[in-house]
Design an enzyme around this catalytic site. Structure first.
Site, PDB file in Angstrom:
ATOM      1  CB  CYS A 144      13.040   9.038   8.784  1.00 25.49           C
ATOM      2  SG  CYS A 144      14.027   7.787   7.893  1.00 25.49           S
TER       3      CYS A 144
ATOM      4  CD  GLU B  60      12.799   0.858  10.075  1.00 28.22           C
ATOM      5  OE1 GLU B  60      13.393   1.835  10.691  1.00 28.22           O
ATOM      6  OE2 GLU B  60      13.499  -0.392  10.323  1.00 28.22           O
TER       7      GLU B  60
ATOM      8  CE  LYS C 125      -1.836   2.847   2.594  1.00 28.94           C
ATOM      9  NZ  LYS C 125      -1.987   4.374   1.754  1.00 28.94           N
TER      10      LYS C 125
HETATM   11  P1  NAD Z   1       2.244   8.410   7.748  1.00 33.14           P
HETATM   12  O1  NAD Z   1       2.215   7.666   8.968  1.00 33.14           O
HETATM   13  O2  NAD Z   1       1.033   9.446   7.956  1.00 33.14           O
HETATM   14  O3  NAD Z   1       1.657   7.467   6.636  1.00 33.14           O
HETATM   15  C1  NAD Z   1       2.429   6.235   6.268  1.00 33.14           C
HETATM   16  C2  NAD Z   1       1.298   4.957   5.491  1.00 33.14           C
HETATM   17  O4  NAD Z   1       0.780   4.879   6.657  1.00 33.14           O
HETATM   18  C3  NAD Z   1       0.815   5.763   4.386  1.00 33.14           C
HETATM   19  O5  NAD Z   1       0.806   4.837   3.499  1.00 33.14           O
HETATM   20  C4  NAD Z   1      -0.340   5.950   4.846  1.00 33.14           C
HETATM   21  O6  NAD Z   1      -1.641   6.033   3.953  1.00 33.14           O
HETATM   22  C5  NAD Z   1      -0.570   4.807   5.937  1.00 33.14           C
HETATM   23  N1  NAD Z   1      -1.704   5.365   6.944  1.00 33.14           N
HETATM   24  C6  NAD Z   1      -1.831   6.681   7.149  1.00 33.14           C
HETATM   25  N2  NAD Z   1      -2.959   6.523   8.227  1.00 33.14           N
HETATM   26  C7  NAD Z   1      -3.390   5.382   8.394  1.00 33.14           C
HETATM   27  C8  NAD Z   1      -4.213   4.633   9.409  1.00 33.14           C
HETATM   28  N3  NAD Z   1      -5.012   5.341  10.173  1.00 33.14           N
HETATM   29  N4  NAD Z   1      -4.129   3.399   9.316  1.00 33.14           N
HETATM   30  C9  NAD Z   1      -3.428   2.674   8.471  1.00 33.14           C
HETATM   31  N5  NAD Z   1      -2.685   3.376   7.585  1.00 33.14           N
HETATM   32  C10 NAD Z   1      -2.760   4.483   7.598  1.00 33.14           C
HETATM   33  O7  NAD Z   1       3.542   9.114   7.520  1.00 33.14           O
HETATM   34  P2  NAD Z   1       3.942   9.984   6.100  1.00 33.14           P
HETATM   35  O8  NAD Z   1       3.486  11.137   6.304  1.00 33.14           O
HETATM   36  O9  NAD Z   1       3.495   9.171   4.704  1.00 33.14           O
HETATM   37  O10 NAD Z   1       5.660   9.944   6.168  1.00 33.14           O
HETATM   38  C11 NAD Z   1       6.186  10.649   7.077  1.00 33.14           C
HETATM   39  C12 NAD Z   1       6.671   9.676   8.498  1.00 33.14           C
HETATM   40  O11 NAD Z   1       7.163   8.612   7.982  1.00 33.14           O
HETATM   41  C13 NAD Z   1       7.563  10.679   9.000  1.00 33.14           C
HETATM   42  O12 NAD Z   1       7.182  10.428  10.558  1.00 33.14           O
HETATM   43  C14 NAD Z   1       9.000   9.902   8.860  1.00 33.14           C
HETATM   44  O13 NAD Z   1       9.888   9.870   9.655  1.00 33.14           O
HETATM   45  C15 NAD Z   1       8.462   8.402   8.517  1.00 33.14           C
HETATM   46  N6  NAD Z   1       9.456   7.887   7.849  1.00 33.14           N
HETATM   47  C16 NAD Z   1      10.262   6.783   8.450  1.00 33.14           C
HETATM   48  C17 NAD Z   1      11.434   6.208   8.036  1.00 33.14           C
HETATM   49  C18 NAD Z   1      12.192   5.164   8.677  1.00 33.14           C
HETATM   50  O14 NAD Z   1      12.933   4.247   7.986  1.00 33.14           O
HETATM   51  N7  NAD Z   1      12.234   5.178  10.058  1.00 33.14           N
HETATM   52  C19 NAD Z   1      11.503   6.454   6.582  1.00 33.14           C
HETATM   53  C20 NAD Z   1      10.646   7.135   6.022  1.00 33.14           C
HETATM   54  C21 NAD Z   1       9.858   7.901   6.637  1.00 33.14           C
END
Ligand code: NAD
Length: 497
Positions: free
Chosen positions: A302, A268, A192
């Site tokens: 991140c 992550e 997804k």
């Molecule tokens: P997000 O958590 O909003 O979304 C990530 C994914 O989760 C998306 O596919 C989204 O559609 C899904 N999602 C959102 N709400 C959901 C819910 N209620 N139930 C199930 N799935 C849901 O994150 P983002 O805004 O897309 O990305 C930014 C974040 O990702 C930052 O916090 C960043 O630090 C983190 N990140 C971490 C790493 C790592 O390796 N640690 C790498 C890249 C990004």
């Protein structure tokens, strides 16, 4: 990309792009069962790119059904590792043949500079595929050191049906960091992508079929988190979910697991990584690399070094150098090969970043650079921004901004540096700059972070584990440890009496 392509030539190619915008289930592109779509916006212009299938519970159910059937049939899961390797290497070759298209899609979808998509994201994703493909026929199981009258085998096998839920900041790179190890060991996968940036995930779906991945083994479900993402998290017939995204949503996946079938969850999540500058370091290099990396990908990384902790006696000299590099970043059209900073992902993220900038001003931080939105009404551009005189209780010192905003704090000695650095509920990465080996090791041991880099800002390498302490996650992506997310361990105890 042909390195000689001009800005005009790239724009022409971009205009000719056809966007695949459907889900991919059982080896075919399909509309969502509800017929619903969502608008996909180009962050560089604020205009519509295409309308993408908005998958929901029923689409997830359909995908799980075919994924389970494929898994049980053994058509992929029971192939020999060397056969799966061959197919995944072919997939990597197909991605390489489509490298320019993938880079264009990634840039138009995310707003990141084309030179980064072309030189970092897409080759990085291909490299990940090849690394896990190459690894899979070189891993052995174990025999336990039991008594002589027993043979105890410790073997590992695929989990079954796996969900991969990813964010928008490095879409194809992160998709491959999950699908490569998951498919290599024989799982069926539901990917997804984030609703903000699904295009490369959808595009590669048909390449997986061309490479020889059987129908049902790899499925792509674009859609919103609250619908498609939640349906994956709650599904009773999904064995594990590998998630990358915010800490807030990571916690939801733990909850989904608890409320459904206790599926395996690896996370992550976010970060607020400290970057410690000791007085004895190479100041020129430390300043140049620190500013470059904090503004890379518009700060949407991140492990970005967003909390700069500088020793107080060199602060002024250091800041001068930092500003010199910071001023070299200027947001512009991401399709221009000269652009070093593109657009942030969308309006929501833009507003969130601007709110943090306002809060920093209101709380008394001193704005040294940037701080403004550019080209308002035509894309989402924010200047590289640096705040001095940040205090530990300010929001910009504590919370993940996920934008091009750097916070500067000072310290007197190493003890204070460690205290400040560890004063966070995140623990993804930490950075140390010093010429003193003893100080480097002392700090590396004291820092509560999954990846500590000395005299560099390492974004992680496929050969080493990547992941966080504390609320930055659980489990590790990259390296052979990544296989742990996607495998069960079995003990077979044989009585030899
Ligand atoms: P997000 O958590 O909003 O979304 C990530 C994914 O989760 C998306 O596919 C989204 O559609 C899904 N999602 C959102 N709400 C959901 C819910 N209620 N139930 C199930 N799935 C849901 O994150 P983002 O805004 O897309 O990305 C930014 C974040 O990702 C930052 O916090 C960043 O630090 C983190 N990140 C971490 C790493 C790592 O390796 N640690 C790498 C890249 C990004």
């Amino acid at each position: 990309m042909d390195a000689t392509l001009s800005y005009d030539a790239i724009k022409q190619q971009a205009n000719k792009l056809h966007f695949k915008n459907q889900a991919f289930i059982n080896g075919r592109y399909v509309v969502s069962q509800s017929g619903k779509t969502f608008d996909l916006i180009n962050p560089a212009t604020g205009t519509l790119l295409t309308k993408v299938a908005a998958c929901d519970q029923i689409d997830v159910d359909n995908a799980v059904k075919v994924a389970r059937q494929a898994f049980e049939s053994g058509i992929w899961s029971q192939q020999s590792p060397s056969e799966r390797k061959k197919v995944l290497l072919k997939l990597a070759d197909l991605l390489e043949q489509n490298q320019f298209t993938l880079a264009l899609l990634e840039t138009m979808d995310t707003g990141k500079p084309i030179r980064d998509s072309m030189n970092i994201d897409i080759p990085g994703a291909i490299g990940i595929l090849r690394w896990f493909a190459e690894a899979i026929d070189k891993i052995y199981d174990k025999i336990a050191p039991t008594a002589n009258n027993v043979l105890a085998l410790i073997t590992r096998e695929a989990l079954g049906v796996v969900g991969a839920v990813i964010p928008w900041n490095f879409p194809l790179f992160l998709a491959c960091s999950k699908l490569a190890p998951a498919l290599a060991v024989g799982n069926s996968v539901l990917l997804k992508p984030a609703e903000q940036a699904p295009l490369t995930s959808i595009f590669i779906a048909e390449l997986t079929s061309q490479a020889g991945i059987p129908d049902g083994v790899f499925n792509v479900l674009p859609g919103f988190g609250e619908t498609a993402g939640r349906a994956i998290g709650m599904h009773p017939d999904i064995d594990g979910v590998s998630f990358t995204g915010s800490t807030e949503v990571g916690k939801l996946f733990l909850k989904y697991s608890a409320e459904s079938n206790m599926k395996r969850i690896s996370l992550e999540c976010g970060g607020k990584s400290p970057n410690i500058i000791l007085a004895d370091c190479d100041l020129d290099k430390a300043a140049d690399v620190s500013a470059t990396e904090v503004f890379f990908n518009q700060g949407q990384v991140c492990c970005a070094p967003t909390r700069l902790l500088v020793q107080d006696d060199i602060k002024d000299k250091f800041l001068e150098k930092l500003m010199t590099t910071g001023k070299k970043f200027y947001p512009a059209d991401p399709l221009d090969p000269k652009t070093n900073m593109g657009a942030v992902i969308d309006e929501t993220q833009t507003n969130q970043i601007l709110t943090y900038i306002d809060s920093a001003k209101a709380e008394g931080a001193q704005l040294l650079l940037g701080g403004k939105q550019l080209n308002k009404g035509c894309g989402y551009y924010i200047e590289p921004t640096i705040f001095d005189k940040v205090k530990t209780n300010m929001r910009i010192a504590k919370e993940e901004i996920f934008g091009p905003v750097l916070s500067i704090l000072t310290f007197k000695d190493m003890t204070e540096a460690v205290k400040l650095a560890n004063d966070t509920h995140y623990g993804l990465a930490a950075y140390v700059w010093t010429r003193d080996l003893k100080k480097a090791h002392t700090l590396a041991r004291a820092l509560r972070a999954g990846v500590v880099s000395v005299n560099c800002i390492s974004g992680g390498d496929i050969t080493t584990p990547f992941g966080g302490y504390k609320q930055s996650g659980q489990g590790r992506d990259s390296s052979l440890l990544a296989f742990d997310h996607y495998m069960e361990t079995k003990t077979t105890w044989i009585d030899l009496n």
